[in-house]
Design an enzyme around this catalytic site. Structure first.
Site, mmCIF file in Angstrom:
data_model
loop_
_atom_site.group_PDB
_atom_site.id
_atom_site.type_symbol
_atom_site.label_atom_id
_atom_site.label_comp_id
_atom_site.label_asym_id
_atom_site.label_seq_id
_atom_site.Cartn_x
_atom_site.Cartn_y
_atom_site.Cartn_z
ATOM 1 N N TYR A 53 0.818 -1.212 0.000
ATOM 2 C CA TYR A 53 0.000 0.000 0.000
ATOM 3 C C TYR A 53 0.854 1.266 0.000
ATOM 4 C CZ TYR A 53 -3.128 3.723 1.408
ATOM 5 O OH TYR A 53 -3.828 4.904 1.439
ATOM 6 N N GLY A 60 -6.525 4.836 -0.438
ATOM 7 C CA GLY A 60 -7.897 4.775 0.057
ATOM 8 C C GLY A 60 -8.632 3.558 -0.469
ATOM 9 N N HIS A 83 -4.508 16.987 -3.565
ATOM 10 C CA HIS A 83 -4.752 17.334 -2.165
ATOM 11 C C HIS A 83 -4.409 18.783 -1.824
ATOM 12 C CE1 HIS A 83 -5.212 13.017 -1.659
ATOM 13 N NE2 HIS A 83 -5.691 13.243 -0.453
ATOM 14 N N ASN A 195 1.482 12.948 4.393
ATOM 15 C CA ASN A 195 0.704 12.184 5.363
ATOM 16 C C ASN A 195 1.339 12.312 6.746
ATOM 17 O OD1 ASN A 195 -1.357 10.572 6.223
ATOM 18 N ND2 ASN A 195 -0.554 8.670 5.369
ATOM 19 N N ARG A 279 -6.232 35.388 45.976
ATOM 20 C CA ARG A 279 -6.003 34.275 46.887
ATOM 21 C C ARG A 279 -5.819 32.945 46.141
ATOM 22 N NH1 ARG A 279 -10.578 32.583 50.353
ATOM 23 N NH2 ARG A 279 -11.498 34.496 49.508
#
Length: 352
Positions: A53, A60, A83, A195, A279
């Site tokens: 892959y 995808g 992209h 990525n 305080r």
């Protein structure tokens, strides 16, 4: 002093030095070796035509589609082009520099598979003050910073837009201005460049640095408020904070006590006790300090994490597909920091 990348030793302070002070970045010898081993491993996978892959398959839902060796470079280029669709204002120059640095450190670890020349061109952008114009909106987070990192990667292949010494240039003119040549992407390289969590982590490192400064400033401003109000020192007694056991609380109390030491005004008011916003400073500022420490620990891990996919393990002969690109560790920590800084502003407003 130059910053040397090893893939495992980058600190948030070094990110600030590079992003905001222009420190020069170089590759350590171990990083060069790690990169070369990993890229050789990718070449062997391509030669053996083993389906892996992201190397010789689609992405995808097309993960089962085999891509011939003659098309692997085009596949990686198309991934970047498809992209680079971010919108909105562009990241600032220091944010862009932080992003480049974090991505370069990830690739230096030798689990991504890019060639040395790709890594060297990234560092050349930093050292020659080239700032890719990266739209700030478009990252999915759950899939890493795909869109913004694609805008960064465009510059490496002779496309995109960047500022070079204050001048906005486009395409090949960017690299021509610094005497560099675009890379021709090979298997896995486009995916390795886009990525991961480099954008969110780079920006987070700068926000973290600013948060530290804000807290120190708030402590000092609070001490000045105490002098103006002639506040009591009882709430800052270490015995109180020892009983609460939170490190930040005690540290803030000591910090403020050091600021007002020797004051002739502190403790001269007739009030039995001071307002909450005075305080409870150790408790509120201390919790914010602890939150900042939590973010720092996250950053130390994420700055040196390998966050692309798939990941290469050349020594074992393995390529593993996982989900290290997911931005949740950064997102949760930064949401927490946002809450903390809002509280710091809120209690400061009450003192005013």
């Amino acid at each position: 002093m130059n910053i040397r990348l090893t893939g495992s030793s980058l600190t948030s302070s070094e990110v600030v030095r590079v992003a905001r002070q222009g420190a020069v970045v170089e590759l350590g010898k171990e990083a060069v070796e790690q990169i070369n081993v990993a890229s050789s491993f990718v070449r062997k996978i391509v030669q053996d035509e083993v389906p892996v892959y992201g190397i010789n398959t689609g992405f995808g839902s097309l993960c089962n589609a085999h891509i011939g060796s003659q098309d692997l470079g085009k596949l990686q280029e198309n991934l970047i082009l498809s992209h680079a669709v971010g919108v909105g204002r562009c990241f600032t120059e220091d944010e862009a520099r932080a992003t480049i640095l974090v991505r370069a450190n990830t690739l230096a670890s030798g689990h991504s598979g890019v060639r040395l020349e790709v890594e060297q061109l990234l560092l050349e952008l930093l050292n020659k003050h080239v700032y890719p114009m990266i739209p700030s909106q478009g990252s999915l987070g759950a899939s890493g910073d795909l869109a913004p990192l694609a805008s960064l990667a465009l510059v490496l292949i002779g496309r995109g837009t960047a500022t070079v010494h204050g001048e906005i240039l486009q395409g090949q003119a960017i690299l021509d201005a610094i005497g560099a040549k675009p890379v021709v992407l090979e298997a896995k390289e486009g995916l390795a460049l886009i990525n991961g969590t480099a954008v969110m982590t780079g920006v987070a490192a700068l926000v973290f640095a600013d948060a530290r400064t804000l807290l120190r400033t708030a402590n000092l401003a609070a001490a000045m408020t105490m002098e103006a109000l002639r506040a009591r020192l009882d709430p800052f007694d270490e015995r109180i904070h020892d009983l609460r056991r939170h490190a930040g609380q005690g540290a803030v109390a000591r910090d403020i006590l050091s600021y007002v030491a020797g004051s002739k005004l502190i403790g001269t008011c007739d009030d039995v006790q001071d307002a909450y916003s005075i305080r409870c400073m150790p408790q509120v500022h201390g919790a914010i300090s602890d939150t900042i420490d939590f973010v720092e620990n996250m950053l130390l891990n994420e700055l040196n994490a390998v966050t692309d996919n798939p990941l290469l393990f050349p020594a074992d002969g393995d390529v593993l597909s996982g989900g290290n690109f997911h931005g949740e560790p950064v997102a949760l920590a930064m949401d927490f920091l946002g809450i903390a800084l809002s509280e710091l502003a809120s209690i400061s407003e009450r003192r005013t």
